[in-house]
Design an enzyme around this catalytic site. Structure first.
Site, mmCIF file in Angstrom:
data_model
loop_
_atom_site.group_PDB
_atom_site.id
_atom_site.type_symbol
_atom_site.label_atom_id
_atom_site.label_comp_id
_atom_site.label_asym_id
_atom_site.label_seq_id
_atom_site.Cartn_x
_atom_site.Cartn_y
_atom_site.Cartn_z
ATOM 1 C CG ASP A 114 70.577 42.986 39.098
ATOM 2 O OD1 ASP A 114 71.292 43.843 39.652
ATOM 3 O OD2 ASP A 114 69.373 43.157 38.828
ATOM 4 C CE1 TYR A 142 69.829 45.555 31.227
ATOM 5 C CE2 TYR A 142 68.973 47.658 30.439
ATOM 6 C CZ TYR A 142 69.903 46.933 31.175
ATOM 7 O OH TYR A 142 70.893 47.603 31.858
ATOM 8 C CG ASP A 156 65.787 39.420 41.261
ATOM 9 O OD1 ASP A 156 65.572 38.891 42.372
ATOM 10 O OD2 ASP A 156 66.912 39.799 40.907
ATOM 11 N NE ARG A 249 67.045 44.355 40.225
ATOM 12 C CZ ARG A 249 67.531 44.808 41.383
ATOM 13 N NH1 ARG A 249 67.000 44.392 42.517
ATOM 14 N NH2 ARG A 249 68.535 45.658 41.409
#
Length: 350
Positions: A114, A142, A156, A249
């Site tokens: 993203d 992550y 987000d 997300r």
């Protein structure tokens, strides 16, 4: 301006860009000092043989490496920035679309990040672009910071707040107690703002246009490990290792719902993709040079399994064909692979 013309006339120079060196003479220094910055930027004193060598080295790059993507640009925008820097270093013009011309330089990325995320972005050059598909199926890691109490349309912090709920009674033990539910082979609903497609268009594009979009059905994904690194309400930080097609997300949003609240992603960093780690392998922008990438490709080749090795290059073309190709504008193919239906998401641009 008059001084400039006089200096250039006295030196009898013809300043050219990209391929022609500036001739040495008694008036060269004066001419160079007198011309405008814009003209100076277009002139070069580099030997054309050196430029040719760098161009050949660029075209000989083959393999997979990793770059450090910062927050802000999309993965595609970052790839274009990388491509432009390499072409500029090689003294080659930006390619123009010409489907009839043979593609001579390929560059692509595998596993979109993203725009608000940062971290490892895997890049393939030359024949290495064919290896990007295997990067999608590999593991990824992550570090994600979520914010409790707020839900957004993008899941987000870049989106619009759609819901707010209390979170003051949520404890660290509460979060740790539910993480097991999100470990292993689970079902996950992808975000509406994603690269997934409907009728050939990305859901995120349709959403930005204000068109009604239905959520995609839940699909199987794999989480190999997940742990809570820090909890300072309303923020919590997770370390997640997962397989392809997984959306952090959606995970953070689902955790908020499981806690009878809501949540969105505040910060997201991909620290690992396949064998490439952010600390050891991801090249920062100041190292986006032909030589640095050549070294990275050599290092990274030892990280990849033998079955993904590159095939031997085709025999070299005759010398006269090589000389002719130097005069032609470079053709370029950019390949972008998304997390799902890879065979349908190959994008060719110039």
């Amino acid at each position: 301006m008059a001084a400039t013309e006089a200096a250039m006339a006295s030196s009898s120079l013809s300043l050219e860009t990209d391929t022609a060196p500036v001739l040495e003479s008694a008036g060269t220094a004066a001419a160079t000092a007198a011309i405008s910055p814009a003209t100076a930027a277009g002139a070069t004193t580099e030997d054309p043989d050196t430029k040719s060598a760098m161009a050949n080295k660029l075209l000989s790059l083959n393999g997979v490496f990793a770059v450090h993507k910062p927050k802000g640009p999309t993965s595609a925008e970052l790839l274009n920035r990388l491509k432009e820097k390499l072409l500029a270093e090689a003294g080659m013009p930006l390619p123009k679309c010409n489907k009839r011309k043979k593609q001579t330089f390929k560059i692509g990325h595998g596993g979109t990040l993203d725009s608000a995320a940062k971290g490892v972005l895997v890049v393939g050059v030359g024949r290495g672009t064919k290896m990007l598909t295997s990067m999608l199926s590999g593991t990824k890691r992550y570090i994600a910071t979520g914010e409790l109490g707020k839900a957004t349309d993008t899941l987000d912090s870049t989106g619009k707040v759609t819901e707010e709920k209390p979170y003051d009674k949520i404890t660290q033990e509460d979060i740790e107690g539910i993480l097991q539910k999100f470990t292993g082979n689970i079902m996950q609903v992808p975000p509406l703002y994603s690269a997934l497609k409907k009728d050939g268009q990305r859901l995120s594009t349709l959403m930005k246009r204000g068109e009604a979009v239905e959520a995609k059905p839940a699909r199987p994904v794999t989480v190999y490990s997940i742990s809570l690194q820090k909890f300072q309400p309303p923020f919590f930080t997770l370390d997640v290792e997962c397989g392809g097609g997984f959306y952090i997300r959606s995970l953070v949003s689902d955790i908020g719902k499981e806690l009878s609240s809501c949540a969105n992603v505040l910060e997201l960093t991909r620290t690992k993709q396949g064998p490439f780690t952010l600390e050891d392998h991801a090249l920062p922008e100041e190292k986006w040079t032909i030589d640095d990438i050549a070294q990275a490709l050599e290092l990274c080749s030892s990280l990849l399994p033998e079955e993904t090795g590159l095939k031997k290059p085709k025999p070299e073309e005759p010398k006269e064909e090589k000389e002719e190709s130097k005069e032609q504008a470079l053709s370029c193919e950019c390949v972008s692979l998304n997390e799902v239906k890879v065979e349908e998401n190959v994008i060719q641009t110039c």
